[in-house]
Design an enzyme around this catalytic site. Sequence first.
Site, mmCIF file in Angstrom:
data_model
loop_
_atom_site.group_PDB
_atom_site.id
_atom_site.type_symbol
_atom_site.label_atom_id
_atom_site.label_comp_id
_atom_site.label_asym_id
_atom_site.label_seq_id
_atom_site.Cartn_x
_atom_site.Cartn_y
_atom_site.Cartn_z
ATOM 1 N N LEU B 82 -2.001 34.506 -29.449
ATOM 2 C CA LEU B 82 -2.180 35.701 -30.104
ATOM 3 C C LEU B 82 -0.803 35.983 -31.533
ATOM 4 C CD1 LEU B 82 -0.923 37.773 -26.155
ATOM 5 C CD2 LEU B 82 -3.266 37.001 -27.647
ATOM 6 N N ASP B 315 -7.018 26.571 -25.585
ATOM 7 C CA ASP B 315 -5.983 26.733 -26.655
ATOM 8 C C ASP B 315 -6.224 27.432 -28.023
ATOM 9 O OD1 ASP B 315 -4.036 25.305 -27.601
ATOM 10 O OD2 ASP B 315 -4.739 23.110 -28.481
#
Lengths: 332, 439
Positions: B82, B315
């Site tokens: 993030l 990923d």
Amino acid sequence: MPDSTYSQHRNPLHKNPQLNVHGELTHLLSIDGLPREILTHILDTASNFLEVSDRDVKKVPLLRGKSVFNVFFENSTRTRTTFEIAAKRLSADVINLDVTRSSTAKGETLLDTVDNLVAMHADMFVVRHASSGAPYLIADHLHRTGRDDVHVVNAGDGRHAHPTQGLLDMYTIRHYKRDFANLRVAIVGDILHSRVARSDIHALSTLGAGEIRAVGPQTLLPTAVERMGVRVCHDLREGIRDCDVVIMLRLQNERMNGALLPSAREYFNCYGLTPEVLALARPDAIVMHPGPMNRGVEIDSEVADGPQAVILPQVTFGIAVRMAVMSILAGN
Amino acid sequence: MESTKTTKTTETMGKMAQQNIHIRNGRLIDPKSSTDAQRDLFIVDGHIAAIGEAPAGFVAGRTIDASGLIVCPGLVDLSTRLAGIEPELAAAVAGGVTALACPPDTNPPLDEPGLVERLVRRSATLGLAQVYPIGALTRQLAGEKLAEMHSLTRAGCIAFSQAKHPIVDSQVLLRAMQYAANFNYTIRLQPQDHNLARDGVAHDGEVASRLGLTGIPVCAETVAIATALQLARATGVRLHLARLSSAAGVALVREARRSGLAVTCDVAIHHLHLSEMDIGYFDSHARFDPPLRSGSDRDALRAAAAEGLAAVCSDHTPVDADGKQLPFAEAQPGATALELLLPLTLKWAAEDKIPLLSALARITCDPAAILGINAGAITQGSPADICLFDPVEPWQVTPQALRSEGKNTPFIGYEMAGRVRTTLVSGRVVFDSTGVKTE
């Protein structure tokens, strides 16, 4: 380069960025992917320029009014000088930038530097960079920003390519041996780290050399090098036997003592080119070296200064070849 | 933090949260229960109240017509980075992802309970995808001193890893596993021997040799896997091997499982589709960690996913243009992938003729089981985390089409088939493509 696994790619980095839609050379980035006709055309053009260097007035006006920027992100006085001489003999204005000490030190990115130089109306970049592929990034950026009129010559990128060196090597071989078809060529030494070796291998296979041998210890050969169309020899004598051309590679100081090789002395004992070893090659074999040489490390002085060495003619031919490349890129 | 979430949810969503929802006429695929059939769903108080027939007294506050759509559990992603929390969580639900694990290589790394609590709290207030932090195994991810695993678990961590950072000292790794095994914590390792991979930027093979790029040999992966498996056997720790890249690596894990070791693994979705050839002429979008390997490695990863040995993850790694507009070796590895996880999984399933039930298991119940979380399944009484997608709708991957702040992917320009229409988290519609379109 084999096709990518998907045919869907719209990314220009998956097409050969050196050629325009008409198949003409717009940048010289690598010999890999260039057709034989283009290589031959460059070599033929170079032979016309060789004569210019013998004149009293060593200039032709083919690049008059054009600006050639030598942009060296990695130091190299010798290569930069030969490009500078070649450009000046074509009457270009030459600007040398030693970028290692200026903009990048201030944090400017590679492409920012390029944009700035384009704004100064550069017509051609001669680029050397420590990272493999950097000239491709520049060529791609010029294309994306609509500057296909600016040309890039790769003067050495990382371990990847040194196409003008490859071409001048081919010029030298053709000069002494005429035809590539039946030649046995041995490339000896640190092929793993050598952009010259990669360019030579691609050029030799495109020009149809009979046999290309990659000679060196396993620690200095790239993985799967045989897939590039070479025969691998770990033994120098086997590699040199009956060769027509021997290309020796420079061994960098930092690679001499460590995990790649135990010592320069042992390297010389196993892979150094001595008169005794050279005697295994064809009697008329020529010995080449891209310079600068490490005498007593990869090559014995007796060989380097001997009658079979063509190391200095390589330098002379190098200027003619670089003139040919720049003049062809400029549209002549 | 649960209470914070509920309060905020009620504030922002008003009556919406209380709405009963009827999802009708959809093709329900729930891999966990091996369901693939036309079934309606009935949601009450954010939970699945019934499947098939309406529960007694059910009155729908909202009816979603799922005709022609597949209704499946919200996707569970084993690794999402993030950059900005809000845009990436919005991207997650736009990609149908309702639960995701966040690796600890944030800045600063997740080695402090306070940082973990803050991440959990911030993501919970958004009410989008549920974030499950993975704690740092060692302090500062330096591979030297153990992180406070117990405190980190109390703060919300569900496993521990080094992300891409190595533990060079095998004794530290042994101790970390012993300590984790003591509390029955899961350790996730991305197996790559630090020394063998040193300076490497691409698969040590034909392409890297040709392009003059420093290679990462397959043995960098197999040596690390072998070490991890031996230490897991010795300590009894629950081990998950993240991002396998090679056929030889897959073979080691398969063998270990046959011998009875409860090790799990995953592969990144890119590695099911791409190989070293996709580097082309130094395309930095094809720079990944671990690297894209040969075509036969890719085929072995596909086989591992097909047989259920490996789960599949995005990923997801947002990298901005500055990180990619660099020479290949200097460019940042990784790609944006949250919004591509589903269409790329569907593409793989179509190409290899994998039943949707199996393909969707790799991105729903399998990763949920690995994470040990209650997600990735549609069962009566469970929270209504649901993804509705059109399995054939074509769309083109463009920077504008992606909600993630990461716009870099090797799939830019590709035509994808399969698009998320609606995503629900705890019975609330958190993404609705029809709604977005009309905005």
